[in-house]
Each structure stands twice: as structure tokens, then as C-alpha cells.
Design an enzyme around this catalytic site. Structure first.
Site, PDB file in Angstrom:
ATOM      1  N   GLU A   1      39.627  28.070  39.172  1.00 41.41           N
ATOM      2  CA  GLU A   1      40.804  28.947  39.075  1.00 41.41           C
ATOM      3  C   GLU A   1      40.491  30.416  39.343  1.00 41.41           C
ATOM      4  O   GLU A   1      40.761  31.284  38.488  1.00 41.41           O
ATOM      5  CB  GLU A   1      41.471  28.780  37.704  1.00 41.41           C
ATOM      6  CG  GLU A   1      42.001  27.383  37.471  1.00 41.41           C
ATOM      7  CD  GLU A   1      42.742  27.216  36.133  1.00 41.41           C
ATOM      8  OE1 GLU A   1      42.627  28.092  35.271  1.00 41.41           O
ATOM      9  OE2 GLU A   1      43.420  26.195  35.974  1.00 41.41           O
TER      10      GLU A   1
ATOM     11  N   GLU B   1      42.782  19.336  37.007  1.00 40.21           N
ATOM     12  CA  GLU B   1      43.292  19.624  35.656  1.00 40.21           C
ATOM     13  C   GLU B   1      44.796  19.425  35.643  1.00 40.21           C
ATOM     14  O   GLU B   1      45.492  19.805  36.587  1.00 40.21           O
ATOM     15  CB  GLU B   1      43.047  21.084  35.233  1.00 40.21           C
ATOM     16  CG  GLU B   1      41.645  21.422  34.856  1.00 40.21           C
ATOM     17  CD  GLU B   1      41.498  22.873  34.388  1.00 40.21           C
ATOM     18  OE1 GLU B   1      42.467  23.439  33.827  1.00 40.21           O
ATOM     19  OE2 GLU B   1      40.413  23.416  34.587  1.00 40.21           O
TER      20      GLU B   1
HETATM   21  O1  IFM Z   1      41.763  25.714  29.153  1.00 43.04           O
HETATM   22  C1  IFM Z   1      42.169  26.096  30.427  1.00 43.04           C
HETATM   23  C2  IFM Z   1      41.064  25.870  31.441  1.00 43.04           C
HETATM   24  O2  IFM Z   1      39.890  26.543  31.091  1.00 43.04           O
HETATM   25  C3  IFM Z   1      41.495  26.347  32.805  1.00 43.04           C
HETATM   26  N1  IFM Z   1      42.768  25.809  33.170  1.00 43.04           N
HETATM   27  C4  IFM Z   1      43.844  25.869  32.217  1.00 43.04           C
HETATM   28  C5  IFM Z   1      43.383  25.324  30.880  1.00 43.04           C
HETATM   29  C6  IFM Z   1      44.541  25.361  29.863  1.00 43.04           C
HETATM   30  O3  IFM Z   1      44.991  26.658  29.693  1.00 43.04           O
END
Ligand code: IFM
Length: 401
Positions: A158, A312
Site C-alpha cells: 500500500e 487483503e
Molecule cells: O491493518 C491494515 C494493513 O496493515 C494494511 N491494509 C489495511 C489494513 C486494515 O486497516
């Protein structure tokens, strides 16, 4: 009657974590920042889930839940605690982690940078320093040499969230509020990604190397308002597309992290509205569920012609009220994107364990497995058992509407 949505053979199923959020005890910029009292619930990451010592038992749970892949990150500050000094014990530890996954027939996906920087790197300017991409690629070279059994690498996690929250909104360390500096950091991360990609390919020509990007489904708050529409377009171009345009030729796959739809109103770009249809539930983070967004961001990422992994997707839901419905509905849209020809090869739920949720501290519970942070006791949530059946069957079984 039931409806069965089958996934392609070999589709990977699992969950994701990151080092700082589950391992604890790091010498990085976040640890230092937490100690300044910046975390909303007053906590510090501390020993987090003690995953550093409990990883074997945690992977037993992943196995019990029929996961076939697992995404985790290695911590730069452990591996290179001082510039140019390598901690062989930390590398050996991560080698054991990879072995533990392989012993359970779980495919490791290794992230090389997930928001945290060694303190020495942060003190010399972090991602604003022109030499950081080179230092990152050197560190990556050491990790890849130490972990020859890994096939899937994710260079950075990210980069758009990091540039936004650390350098534009200023909510994360180093609390900068400047769009110029935010863009500069995003470009540095892209340079680092490209250099790391080359370093990994040189050492392991067969490796699959990508990055994990957070994709937001942007909509205008007032669809007929021209200024809202222009602001929405700009947000989409910068947040979603800029990274992919810069790095597409250095991605064997694109990792899609997806959580949100955001409504943009002119003049409030720093504070977008997280919205969705009225009937959709609100999660503990105040993020609304909005399953069709998953389809739209997969189409967006798919337009770059690469294979995709959902690296994710998840929700904060301490009482496990919505998680099963969330996974079911979002996976429905993953399946729909597959049917429409998007090449998606796996799904990682965020997260395997409740963990340290950055500025929110331990108050937001994203785990398939609940963690009691006093005793470190793990308990599998009911939704995780339900998801385990999806993984086992490689199919989503839906009751007929
Ligand atoms: O916990 C985070 C992760 O580190 C990166 N993506 C979003 C998740 C939830 O906020």
C-alpha cells in the site's frame, strides 16, 4: 436448492498479516512514534500477538482452517538493525517461518516492506532521501538470498496509503502535510519497487514479484456536481492509477487490497466520506460494507493486463457479527470478476489474527482468529470456520435467494 460458485483449480486461499502488527518488539519509526502517545487507545504495539515466538501454533490454526497460502511480512529493522549491518539470526528466523509454512503445505507470500522503517533510515529522511530505493534493493537482495524457497514476493504494501496518511493527511509518522512531499514519496517507493523487482529477478528468475496496492472505489458525493466529479477523477487517477502506471512493467502480478468505497466532495479530498447504500452494515471502523466495489476495483486492476491476487480484504468486527456475510458477499463479486475474464489467482483475508491496527491500536479486531492480548489465547471465530469450508471446497455455496 443451493447455488455453488466454483473457483478455478489452484486458486489460493488464506489470510495476511504484517510483521509490526503481529510480532512486536521492533526498532522502527512506528515504535518510536507510539511511545509519543500517538495511538488512539493509548496502546503501543509492544509484543503484539507474540507471533514471533508463536508462529508455529498460529500456522497450525491456518492449516486447520484449510488455508493454502499465507501472506506475511519481514521486518527491515530486525534484518538490518543498523545501516549495512545484517542480523543473521533474524534471517534464520524468517527461514524457519517459511519452512513452517511449507511443512503445512501453505504457500508463503512474503512482503518486504509494510509501512515501518528502521529507525536509522527514518532519521536520515526515510522515503524522502534519494538513496533509500538503493538501500531498499540492497536489503531485498539479502532477504532473497536468505529465503531461496519463496516463490511469491510483494515488494511494498500500500504505497498509496503510506504516501497519503504519512505525508498528505499527516496522521501517521512522520506527520507531514504536503501533497508535493506525498507525491515525491510515492515516486521514491515506485523506484524502490522497480529496483527490488530487478534484484529479485536476478537472484530468482522464476520468482513472481508484485506489489500490493490499496484500491478505493471512488464515487462523487453529488453525481451531478462538476467539481465533485473532477475531484473524484483526480483522486482516482492519483490514488489508484498513478502507481500502476509507474510500475506496471515491473509487476508479474498486482496485489489488490480492498476495503472501501469513498465519496468525494469538492474541497474535502483530505477527508472523503465512507459511504454505501443505507442497508449495508457499518463495521467497527466506521467503514461501510459495499461488496460491488470489489468487482469494480478488480476490473480496474485487471485493465493493466496482469494476473491479480486479492492480497487483503476484511473488516474490523470484534463480535463477528458481519464477517461471514462480508466474506460471502465480497467473494461473490470476486467470482463475478473471474467470470468476466479477470485473471484472479487467490484471496487473502485480512487478517489471520487480531493485531495492532496502527493508529487505532488494539481496539479494531480484524482477525479470523480472536486474540486475548492479556493471555495471548487464540480462539477461532465462527466466521473463520465458515470461510474454512470455502477454502476446502474451493467454492462458495450460497443458499438460493
Ligand atoms: O491493518 C491494515 C494493513 O496493515 C494494511 N491494509 C489495511 C489494513 C486494515 O486497516
Amino acid at each position: 436448492m443451493q447455488r455453488v460458485l466454483r473457483f478455478p483449480e489452484g486458486f489460493l486461499w488464506g489470510a495476511a498479516t504484517s510483521a509490526h502488527q503481529v510480532e512486536g518488539d521492533q526498532d522502527n519509526d512506528w515504535t518510536a512514534w507510539e511511545k509519543l502517545g500517538r495511538i488512539k487507545d493509548g496502546s503501543v504495539s509492544g509484543a503484539a500477538c507474540e507471533h514471533w515466538t508463536r508462529y508455529q501454533a498460529d500456522f497450525d490454526l491456518a492449516k486447520e482452517l484449510h488455508h493454502t497460502a499465507h501472506r506475511f511480512s519481514v521486518e527491515w529493522s530486525r534484518i538490518e538493525p543498523r545501516e549495512g549491518e545484517w542480523n543473521e539470526a533474524a534471517l534464520a528466523h524468517y527461514r524457519d517461518v517459511v519452512r513452517a509454512l511449507r511443512q503445512r503445505q501453505i504457500e508463503p507470500f512474503v512482503t518486504l516492506w509494510h509501512f515501518t522503517n528502521p529507525r536509522w533510515l527514518a532519521e536520515r529522511g526515510g522515503w524522502e532521501h534519494p538513496d533509500t530505493p538503493r538501500l531498499f534493493a540492497r536489503y531485498v537482495g539479502r532477504v532473497v538470498e536468505a529465503l531461496p524457497d519463496v516463490r511469491f514476493w510483494i515488494t511494498v504494501n500500500e504505497p498509496n496509503v503510506y504516501a497519503l496518511l504519512s505525508y498528505f493527511v499527516g496522521e501517521w509518522p512522520p506527520e507531514v502535510r504536503s501533497w508535493r512531499r506525498a507525491l515525491n514519496v510515492l515516486h521514491r517507493l515506485a523506484a524502490a519497487h522497480a529496483q527490488a523487482w530487478r534484484a529479485i529477478k536476478a537472484a530468482q528468475p522464476d520468482a513472481q514479484v508484485g506489489s500490493a496496492l490499496n484500491l478505493v472505489d471512488y464515487r462523487s458525493e453529488r453525481p451531478h456536481n462538476v467539481l465533485d466529479r473532477v475531484s473524484t477523477l483526480i483522486s482516482d487517477r492519483i490514488y489508484n492509477h498513478r502507481w500502476l502506471r509507474m510500475t506496471a512493467s515491473y509487476e508479474d502480478f498486482i496485489g489488490v487490497n480492498h476495503y472501501l468505497q469513498q465519496r468525494i466532495r469538492f474541497g474535502s479530498v483530505r477527508r472523503p466520506i465512507i459511504a454505501a447504500p443505507q442497508e449495508q452494515p457499518l463495521t467497527d471502523f466506521g467503514w461501510k460494507m459495499n461488496p460491488p466495489s470489489m468487482y469494480r476495483v478488480l476490473r480496474l486492476a485487471g485493465s493493466y493486463g496482469k494476473s491479480l491476487y486479492v492480497t487483503e480484504n476484511g473488516l474490523a468486527d470484534a463480535h463477528d457479527r458481519w464477517r461471514q456475510r462480508f466474506i460471502r458477499d465480497y467473494l461473490g463479486y470476486v467470482h463475478r470478476a473471474l467470470q468476466d475474464g479477470v485473471d484472479i489467482r487467490g484471496y487473502f483475508h485480512w487478517s489471520l489474527l487480531d493485531n495492532f491496527e496502527w493508529r487505532e491500536g488494539f481496539s479494531k479486531r480484524f482477525g479470523l482468529v480472536a486474540v486475548d492480548f492479556t493471555t495471548q489465547r487464540r480462539s477461532i471465530r465462527p466466521s473463520a470456520r465458515w470461510f474454512a469450508e470455502v477454502c476446502r471446497k474451493n467454492a462458495l455455496v450460497l443458499p438460493d435467494a
